[in-house]
Design a protein around this motif. Structure first.
Motif, mmCIF file in Angstrom:
data_model
loop_
_atom_site.group_PDB
_atom_site.id
_atom_site.type_symbol
_atom_site.label_atom_id
_atom_site.label_comp_id
_atom_site.label_asym_id
_atom_site.label_seq_id
_atom_site.Cartn_x
_atom_site.Cartn_y
_atom_site.Cartn_z
ATOM 1 N N CYS A 14 62.854 60.698 -1.059
ATOM 2 C CA CYS A 14 61.568 60.321 -0.907
ATOM 3 C C CYS A 14 59.921 60.822 -1.612
ATOM 4 O O CYS A 14 59.366 60.511 -1.680
ATOM 5 N N MET A 15 60.796 61.395 -3.439
ATOM 6 C CA MET A 15 60.422 61.406 -4.039
ATOM 7 C C MET A 15 60.013 60.215 -5.339
ATOM 8 O O MET A 15 59.363 60.126 -5.916
ATOM 9 N N VAL A 36 64.153 65.605 -6.939
ATOM 10 C CA VAL A 36 65.483 65.424 -6.363
ATOM 11 C C VAL A 36 66.069 64.796 -5.397
ATOM 12 O O VAL A 36 67.325 64.165 -5.211
ATOM 13 N N GLY A 37 65.211 64.123 -4.784
ATOM 14 C CA GLY A 37 65.706 63.364 -3.393
ATOM 15 C C GLY A 37 64.815 62.360 -3.880
ATOM 16 O O GLY A 37 64.159 61.999 -3.669
ATOM 17 N N CYS A 81 66.267 69.749 -0.583
ATOM 18 C CA CYS A 81 66.259 69.270 -0.359
ATOM 19 C C CYS A 81 65.600 68.564 1.096
ATOM 20 O O CYS A 81 66.349 68.658 1.766
ATOM 21 N N LEU A 82 64.824 68.755 1.766
ATOM 22 C CA LEU A 82 64.069 68.726 2.947
ATOM 23 C C LEU A 82 63.555 66.993 3.446
ATOM 24 O O LEU A 82 63.256 66.717 4.332
ATOM 25 N N CYS A 83 63.467 65.988 2.483
ATOM 26 C CA CYS A 83 64.154 64.308 2.704
ATOM 27 C C CYS A 83 64.226 63.716 3.901
ATOM 28 O O CYS A 83 63.181 63.356 4.289
ATOM 29 N N LEU A 118 60.286 72.712 -2.940
ATOM 30 C CA LEU A 118 60.837 72.383 -4.284
ATOM 31 C C LEU A 118 59.442 71.518 -4.313
ATOM 32 O O LEU A 118 59.768 70.434 -5.878
ATOM 33 N N PHE A 119 58.934 70.825 -3.690
ATOM 34 C CA PHE A 119 57.991 69.900 -3.726
ATOM 35 C C PHE A 119 56.930 70.523 -5.055
ATOM 36 O O PHE A 119 56.042 70.872 -4.674
ATOM 37 N N CYS A 157 57.085 61.884 -0.262
ATOM 38 C CA CYS A 157 56.673 63.102 -1.543
ATOM 39 C C CYS A 157 55.714 63.184 -2.213
ATOM 40 O O CYS A 157 54.891 62.666 -2.919
ATOM 41 N N CYS A 174 61.416 69.320 -7.638
ATOM 42 C CA CYS A 174 60.747 68.126 -7.323
ATOM 43 C C CYS A 174 59.268 67.264 -8.177
ATOM 44 O O CYS A 174 58.401 67.560 -6.856
ATOM 45 N N CYS A 221 58.436 71.823 1.251
ATOM 46 C CA CYS A 221 59.518 72.078 0.373
ATOM 47 C C CYS A 221 59.138 72.565 -0.443
ATOM 48 O O CYS A 221 58.318 72.341 -1.122
ATOM 49 N N ILE A 237 61.877 65.005 6.955
ATOM 50 C CA ILE A 237 60.405 64.462 6.618
ATOM 51 C C ILE A 237 61.067 63.316 7.414
ATOM 52 O O ILE A 237 59.930 62.561 7.956
HETATM 53 FE FE1 SF4 Z 1 61.718 68.513 -0.847
HETATM 54 FE FE2 SF4 Z 1 61.934 66.150 -2.721
HETATM 55 FE FE3 SF4 Z 1 63.573 65.955 -1.482
HETATM 56 FE FE4 SF4 Z 1 60.634 65.385 -1.015
HETATM 57 S S1 SF4 Z 1 62.156 64.562 -1.829
HETATM 58 S S2 SF4 Z 1 61.739 67.236 0.026
HETATM 59 S S3 SF4 Z 1 59.946 67.184 -2.526
HETATM 60 S S4 SF4 Z 1 62.982 67.901 -2.973
#
Ligand code: SF4
Length: 383
Positions: free
Chosen positions: A365-366, A362-363, A334-336, A351-352, A373, A356, A349, A339
């Motif tokens: 921010c989504m 997953v994180g 997760c790159l949250c 997974l975006f 996200c 996710c 990311c 970000i």
């Molecule tokens: Fe990726 Fe989801 Fe984390 Fe955003 S919240 S950085 S889409 S894993």
């Protein structure tokens, strides 16, 4: 009658379309001006400008209005640590879940926190499957009402948010104290915006040429809270949330940056003043004391959170239930965190939109309705 009605509707539409906040003609003019200034900026600095918005509501408004797409080739708009759910550290999330798991309490929270996953994939939402009593509320006063209705149970409110949320929560704690509501406590995971900005500029995290400062937070803390930014070569604009507010703020930032003017401009003067909301600040000062706090991706930032003052320390749920905040790892891949520091975009990311998505995030921010996200996913932002 119909004719009259139609005429008055036309008049309303005319007034509305000429309103400064919804007039596309004005938007087009400002976009033109931004593009011209961005070209000058590029000639001067040999790169595109980087502007960070530090408020989840701005992130949503930028995505929804298409400002990002309109300016894509001219301005890099980056999201900063402006979503309160997102900046709550993984260890703090784990400690909330642990508190709910190990104790026979009623957990109350804002809806956004329900689906944020802890390290082991558990969330407040999943605690319900273990027959734990977890309820979504709209305010800390709702939680106090639940406490009054359930005198034999302890009610814990998850206190997450910035200076915008803190005053009403402080007022609720004062109310609980004065009215003898003793089966109520709060997990104090509040975060303060100015210390986070200071962290970003002191440690030179990424490239930031200008800040779009949060409108709601500034209503409470006042423009004076950003005076420290004048020491840095980064102009800043306190901005409202309409697309035209944001466009104007970007235009002002470019002008200031080109002219090397490190000013703090209050574009949102219809709501924000220099001193802030004195009543709100007073109740916060009475109930809270400023302490160090942990942020996602960053770790501890000095003087960036709230605990309770001695008089109100009884309401600290962590102390009441002897819960310690852990050093938890963030969700794998997760790159949250990156970000939130403006170092990555949701589209970076892997997974975006795949593993996710809002329905199975997953994180944070989504998960959060203010997360970058979530904004990109909801409004189909691609770059
Ligand atoms: Fe990726 Fe989801 Fe984390 Fe955003 S919240 S950085 S889409 S894993």
């Amino acid at each position: 009658l119909l004719k009259l009605l139609k005429k008055s509707m036309n008049q309303i539409n005319e007034i509305f379309s000429s309103s400064v906040w919804s007039n596309p003609k004005i938007a087009i003019e400002i976009v033109k001006s931004i593009k011209q200034k961005a070209v000058i900026f590029k000639r001067k600095y040999l790169r595109n400008v980087y502007i960070m918005e530090v408020c989840g509501t701005h992130t949503m408004s930028i995505a929804k209005s298409g400002i990002r797409d309109a300016l894509y080739e001219y301005v890099n708009l980056i999201s900063g640590p402006g979503c309160p759910v997102c900046v709550t550290s993984q260890g703090e999330i784990d400690s909330i879940i642990e508190l709910g798991e190990k104790n026979d309490v009623i957990i109350t929270t804002f809806g956004d926190m329900m689906k944020v996953k802890g390290t082991l994939g558990k969330s407040l939402s999943s605690l319900r499957l273990l027959n734990k009593d977890v309820r979504v509320v709209y305010s800390a006063m709702d939680a106090i009402n639940i406490a009054c209705e359930n005198p034999s149970k302890e009610v814990v409110f998850v206190g997450v948010g910035f200076e915008t949320t803190a005053p009403t929560i402080a007022a609720s704690v004062k109310y609980a104290f004065e009215n003898g509501v003793r089966n109520f406590s709060i997990v104090p995971f509040f975060k303060l915006v100015p210390p986070a900005l200071k962290y970003l500029v002191d440690f030179k995290i990424g490239v930031i040429d200008g800040f779009i400062l949060p409108g709601h937070v500034s209503v409470i803390i006042g423009a004076k809270s950003y005076d420290f930014l004048r020491e840095y070569n980064i102009p800043s604009v306190i901005s409202g949330f309409e697309p035209l507010d944001i466009l104007r703020s970007i235009d002002i930032l470019l002008e200031k940056k080109i002219n090397n003017q490190n000013e703090i401009i209050n574009e949102y003067s219809r709501a924000v003043n220099y001193e802030g909301n004195k009543n709100a600040l007073k109740v916060m000062e009475e109930v809270f004391s400023v302490v160090d706090s942990r942020w996602r991706a960053v770790g501890v930032i000095k003087y960036s959170g709230y605990d309770f003052t001695k008089k109100y320390v009884y309401f600290n749920a962590l102390k009441k239930f002897n819960v310690k905040i852990k050093d938890s790892l963030e969700p794998k891949d997760c790159l949250c965190g990156m970000i939130l520091l403006g170092l990555k975009k949701p589209s970076d990311c892997p997974l975006f939109g795949k593993r996710c998505r809002p329905e199975d995030a997953v994180g944070p921010c989504m998960v959060s309705s203010e997360g970058a996200c979530a904004a990109w996913y909801k409004y189909g932002v691609k770059r």
